[in-house]
Structure formats: C-alpha cells, structure tokens
Write a protein that holds these residues in place. Structure first.
Motif, PDB file in Angstrom:
ATOM      1  N   LYS A 210     -26.784  27.603 -99.640  1.00  0.00           N
ATOM      2  CA  LYS A 210     -28.149  27.491 -99.137  1.00  0.00           C
ATOM      3  C   LYS A 210     -29.025  26.702-100.084  1.00  0.00           C
ATOM      4  O   LYS A 210     -30.015  26.125 -99.686  1.00  0.00           O
ATOM      5  N   PRO A 290     -34.590  40.361 -97.511  1.00  0.00           N
ATOM      6  CA  PRO A 290     -35.071  40.943 -96.260  1.00  0.00           C
ATOM      7  C   PRO A 290     -33.960  41.088 -95.218  1.00  0.00           C
ATOM      8  O   PRO A 290     -33.964  42.053 -94.454  1.00  0.00           O
ATOM      9  N   ILE A 291     -32.985  40.157 -95.215  1.00  0.00           N
ATOM     10  CA  ILE A 291     -31.913  40.245 -94.217  1.00  0.00           C
ATOM     11  C   ILE A 291     -31.070  41.486 -94.475  1.00  0.00           C
ATOM     12  O   ILE A 291     -30.702  42.212 -93.571  1.00  0.00           O
TER      13      ILE A 291
ATOM     14  N   ALA B 110     -30.686  34.332 -88.911  1.00  0.00           N
ATOM     15  CA  ALA B 110     -31.344  34.888 -90.090  1.00  0.00           C
ATOM     16  C   ALA B 110     -32.695  34.208 -90.308  1.00  0.00           C
ATOM     17  O   ALA B 110     -33.699  34.868 -90.598  1.00  0.00           O
ATOM     18  N   GLN B 114     -36.337  36.128 -90.046  1.00  0.00           N
ATOM     19  CA  GLN B 114     -37.207  36.016 -91.198  1.00  0.00           C
ATOM     20  C   GLN B 114     -38.574  35.489 -90.778  1.00  0.00           C
ATOM     21  O   GLN B 114     -39.616  36.016 -91.158  1.00  0.00           O
ATOM     22  N   LYS B 117     -40.607  37.926 -88.801  1.00  0.00           N
ATOM     23  CA  LYS B 117     -41.078  39.019 -89.650  1.00  0.00           C
ATOM     24  C   LYS B 117     -42.332  38.610 -90.423  1.00  0.00           C
ATOM     25  O   LYS B 117     -43.295  39.355 -90.518  1.00  0.00           O
ATOM     26  N   THR B 118     -42.321  37.367 -90.963  1.00  0.00           N
ATOM     27  CA  THR B 118     -43.483  36.937 -91.745  1.00  0.00           C
ATOM     28  C   THR B 118     -44.706  36.732 -90.851  1.00  0.00           C
ATOM     29  O   THR B 118     -45.830  36.892 -91.295  1.00  0.00           O
TER      30      THR B 118
END
Lengths: 295, 120, 170
Positions: A210, A290-291, B110, B114, B117-118
């Motif tokens: 990543k 968070p994941i 993912a 994410q 969520k933000t």
C-alpha cells in the motif's frame, strides 16, 4: 622501369602461384612442428603472457592453436579456426585472460614462424620475399580472426554480466507487511529506470503493497529523461493503489524535477529514509487500524 | 459486452470482464449512474482487473464516471489496474487525477468503508 | 541470418539462455510462437469503435509473436488503440496495417495508420501535448510518440493522414 618490374612479377606469379608457395610453407611448418611450437611456448612465457595459465596448459593450448593455424594456411578457409578461437575464448575468458594477451600470442606465433622462414631461405632472397608475400596476408587474416573471435566472446560475456548486475541493482524490499522500500544507488540510465519501474509495479502487486518508499539518497544526479521516469513510476504506482513516498531528494534533483515541470507539491517527499518509513507506517496504521476494529 | 453490476450492502460493484468497446464503456457509465440513484448507494467499485489496456477514451470515461457519481453524493474507487496497463497509461499521460484507486476488490471495499466512516 | 548460434551448456542459466536464443532465432526467421510463419502484414479496416478493439488485439498478438514482453506489447496495443481512435474520430474510416520487422540485427513491429480524412492543419501543434481539435481526445499523437520508438507523420489537408510508428525489441 616500372613496366619491366610488372612483367617480372607476372612471370613469377605464373611460375609459382601463391597456393604453391603456401603448400611449401605448410610442409615446412609441419616438419618443424615440435621445435617451433616449443619456441613459441617459450616466447609466450618470456613475454609474461597468459600468466593465469600453467606451463603445461600453455603448451597444450599452443599445440592446438599451432595445428589450427597451419590448417588454416593449408586450406585457406577460416571457419574451423574461427570456431576454435570462439571455443578457446570461452575457456580462457573466465580465467581473466585479457585481449592484449590473445593478440600478443598470435603476433608472437607470427614472429616465430617468420623468423624460421628467414632462417630457411636466408640464402635465397627472391624466394624469401615471395614466400613472405604469400605468408603475410594469410597470417594477418588469421591474427584478425582470432582477435575478433576473442573480442566478440568477451563482449557477449560483458553483456550477460551487465544484465545480471542490472537485475541485482534494483532490489524491491519488503520491510513490513504492505510496505516496500526501493533504495536506488548509483547512476540511473533510461534502461535501468525502465527496469526499476517494472520491478516495482510487479512488486506492489505481488506483495499487496500500500505504501512504497523510494529512496534516492544514493543518486547524485538525474537527467530530465530519468527524472520524468521517476515521476511516471510514482504515478503508475498510484494507479495500482499504492502511495509513493520519495526520500533523499537532493537539491539538484529537486531542481531538475521543477525544471521539467513537475509539481513537487503533488509528490510526497520526505527528507530522509527514516522519516519516510515513519510516515509510511503512519499511513499504514491510519488505514489498517480501523479495518481491524470493524471486522 | 454488458458489464454486470452487483449490489453489496451500501456499495455497487461493477466488474469488467473483457475488452470493452467505446459503446460498452458509455453504456457502463449510464448504467452505473442509474443504479447509484435507484439503489441510493454510497460507494461504487469499478473492477478493471480484466482490462488489458486503458487508452485515452477509457481513462476519460472512467474519470467522467467518478465525477458524475460524486455529484450524486457517492464515492468511486477503481481497482485492479494491472502493472503493464498502468505503465502504458502514464506514458500516454493518463494519470486519472482525482480518482481513487486500490489494488483489488478487497482493498477497494476497505477504502469505501473507511471513507463512509470518516464522513458519518 | 546465416550464422549458427552456439550456447555453451554447463549450468541451469545456460539452459534458459539456450532456449531463449532458439526462440528468438525461430522468431527472427519468421515463425510465430505457435510455429507458423509470420511474414505477412495484417490489415484491419477501421470504421467503428469495434474495429479499434480488433486492431489493438491483433497488434498485441503480433507484438508477442515478435518476442516483446507483455509490458511492451501493452504499450504497442495502447498506441494502436490511439491511432485507430484518431481515424474513427477525425476521418470516419481508414485502416491499420501491422507488420513484424525481422531485419537483422533488431526485431520490431511497425504500425501504419492510414486514412483519407480531412488531414491535420497544423502538425506541429497536433504533436504538442494537450492539443485536441475534436474535444473528445486529449493526448493522441504526442502520447503515441512516447509509447513507440519511431514516429513519422504525413498529412495533407483534405487528402488524408498517414502515421507510421515502429518499436524495436530491446
């Protein structure tokens, strides 16, 4: 005066064509094979050529070269000699034999043989001249064939080694899960730059990276072409879904990038490799944590 | 060649399965927009793993898809661009600016999770 | 293509080397990877977006047959896509001609894009990055130039445009 000489030369050629002279020459070289070969091997050692090889090896090699040499003179064909020269080069190049040594030994053989011809035809100058006229072009061609064969083989070896070095010189390292580091050291030419990009892009997919840190601390300068390539690498990595951080950008390279119109604000740059890795970890942490919580 | 669009939770997933003509790409654009509106999706994933190249038209269309869906209040992420395809794209000068990208479907999901969520 | 190629065999690296040389020699003589001779040019008439896909797929298979890497084949296919697209957008119809180049010592591929369309008024301008007349295309020609090794263009107003590009195997 000139006319008379030409006439004389024509008469001589009619009487004794080159092939006849070469046949006589070959017979002489066959007859004195042992002595001439030994003399040649002695001169090689004396001139400190082929120092990487033992005395016995030199003598064995000298014998083969001698026989091939005489055969080339006899048949006036060079294919067999060419093949032998290639084979010889393949064997001696890995042992560190240099071009000047190979050229040197062939010229020495030429000298040894010419001296023996001088000795044999000392009393008959006309004959000596004619036999040398027949011998020298053939000897030159032989020297040329052997030297070219050696140089070609050497170039092939060098090309192979360059390829191997190029592969080794662009290591894509995984330091942490999802984090790749690409330390670039030394001179980057367009070919290396292309290879580097290819390896990095495949590395990103293979390691599911990543974040990529490209460290160019070890690169002193970059021309516009290579700088452009660096930018393309960063953009292509992003298309795959990876973020690139460039570290160790020297002021000179930064200037080159600005000159070719790169918006440095759009490039993610950090002063040094350590700072780059720290930022990469923050990026990964921010995205990974968070994941994990969510699942 | 129709591109199948699947609904998964709040997201739509469009998986391109073979080389697309310009007409196919334009069709995909229309279909995605309609479905985003109809299903009130919050995110869209366009999976281009099977695409063997993206030329200027494909890049433009993808960019348009992303912008139009953004106007509808949803996020789009392009996943699965192959290394060779990416390299050819940047050589052509196509960098998909302002378009989110991810390695594959999993990463794309993912990213969207994410993102939502933000926002909330 | 007269000489023989010798590969000394003493380690597994040589095996790879030998088979690669065998393959390139076969390709150099004009065999495709499947074993059929690869001599003729391939012509693809271009008049719709479907033809664009057809042309670039044929270009890719010729590139692979010549021995280009998948990465290089993608660059070539992308260039063909852009050239074919220009034909459809500006001239409505034309053709793409693809040919493998076997001239020693280099192997390569040549692509010609030909149309009888309106022609390009200002070629210099068309080769500058960011130029587009139709509004639907951005980077066509300069991009193609970057993707390939050689680029030639001949265009006459109201007579048509011919673009010839080549890429050599590294």
């Amino acid at each position: 005066m000139a006319e008379v000489q030409e006439e004389y030369a024509a008469v001589v050629l009619q009487a004794e064509p080159t092939s006849v002279l070469l046949r006589e020459l070959v017979a002489h070289l066959r007859q004195n094979r042992t002595q001439l070969r030994e003399e040649w091997a002695r001169r090689i050692t004396e001139a400190q050529l082929l120092t990487a090889m033992s005395k016995d090896e030199i003598f064995a090699e000298a014998t083969s070269v001698y026989d091939n040499y005489v055969e080339a003179l006899e048949t006036e064909t060079f294919e067999a000699l060419q093949a032998y020269a290639r084979n010889l080069s393949e064997r001696i190049i890995p042992r560190g034999v240099e071009t000047h040594e190979v050229v040197g030994i062939v010229l020495l053989l030429r000298d040894v043989l010419a001296r023996s011809l001088f000795a044999k035809y000392r009393s008959d100058h006309t004959k000596l001249n004619r036999i040398l006229d027949a011998y020298e072009p053939a000897a030159n061609r032989i020297a040329n064939t052997v030297a070219v064969g050696f140089v070609q083989e050497r170039e092939r070896v060098i090309r192979q080694q360059q390829e191997a070095i190029r592969e080794l010189s662009t290591p894509v390292l995984q330091v942490r899960e999802r984090l790749l580091i690409l330390p670039i050291i030394g001179v980057i030419d367009p070919q290396r730059a292309r290879q580097l990009t290819e390896q990095l892009l495949h590395g990103i997919r293979a390691n599911r990276a990543k974040v990529v840190v490209i460290d160019i601390t070890g690169v002193a300068a970059m021309d516009a072409t290579v700088a452009n390539h660096l930018v393309q690498t960063v953009e292509a990595s992003r298309l795959l879904g990876a973020t690139v951080i460039v570290t160790g950008l020297s002021p000179e390279i930064a200037q080159t990038l600005v000159n070719i119109g790169v918006d440095l604000g759009k490039m993610n740059t950090v002063g040094d490799l350590q700072g780059g890795i720290e930022q990469a970890e923050r990026l990964l942490g921010y995205k990974v944590v968070p994941i994990v919580e969510a699942s | 060649m129709e591109v199948p669009i699947l609904k998964q939770g709040d997201f739509l997933i469009a998986t391109i399965q073979a080389a697309l003509t310009d007409a196919d790409l334009l069709h995909l654009r229309t279909a995605l927009l309609q479905q985003v509106v109809r299903s009130r999706s919050r995110g869209v994933i366009v999976d281009v793993t099977a695409l063997d190249l993206m030329d200027s038209f494909a890049s433009r269309t993808v960019q348009e898809i992303v912008h139009m869906i953004r106007l509808r209040g949803a996020e789009t992420v392009i996943v699965g661009i192959q290394p060779e395809v990416a390299f050819a794209m940047v050589q052509l000068g196509l960098t998909l600016e302002n378009v989110a990208t991810a390695l594959d479907l999993e990463e794309g999901l993912a990213y969207l999770n994410q993102k939502s969520k933000t926002i909330s | 293509m007269e000489q023989e190629i010798r590969v000394p065999i003493s380690s597994d690296k040589n095996i790879v080397n030998a088979r690669q040389k065998g393959r390139s020699a076969a390709l150099a003589v004009g065999f495709s990877p499947g074993g059929t001779a690869l001599e003729q040019e391939i012509r693809v008439p271009i008049s719709s977006d479907k033809d664009i896909v057809d042309a670039r797929q044929k270009g890719r298979s010729v590139a692979l047959a010549v021995g280009f890497s998948p990465g290089a084949a993608t660059l070539i296919a992308t260039a063909i896509s852009e050239l074919a697209r220009n034909i459809v957008s500006y001239a409505k119809s034309g053709e793409i001609v693809i040919q493998a180049l076997h001239g020693s010592p280099r192997l390569g591929i040549q692509v010609i894009a030909r149309d009888q369309g309106p022609g390009i008024h200002d070629i210099k301008q068309a080769l500058r990055d960011g130029f587009s007349t139709s509004g639907s295309l951005g980077l066509g020609l300069p991009g193609v130039k970057r993707l390939m090794d050689e680029f030639q263009i001949d265009s006459r107003e109201n007579r048509g445009t011919t673009v010839m590009v080549k890429k050599w195997k590294q």
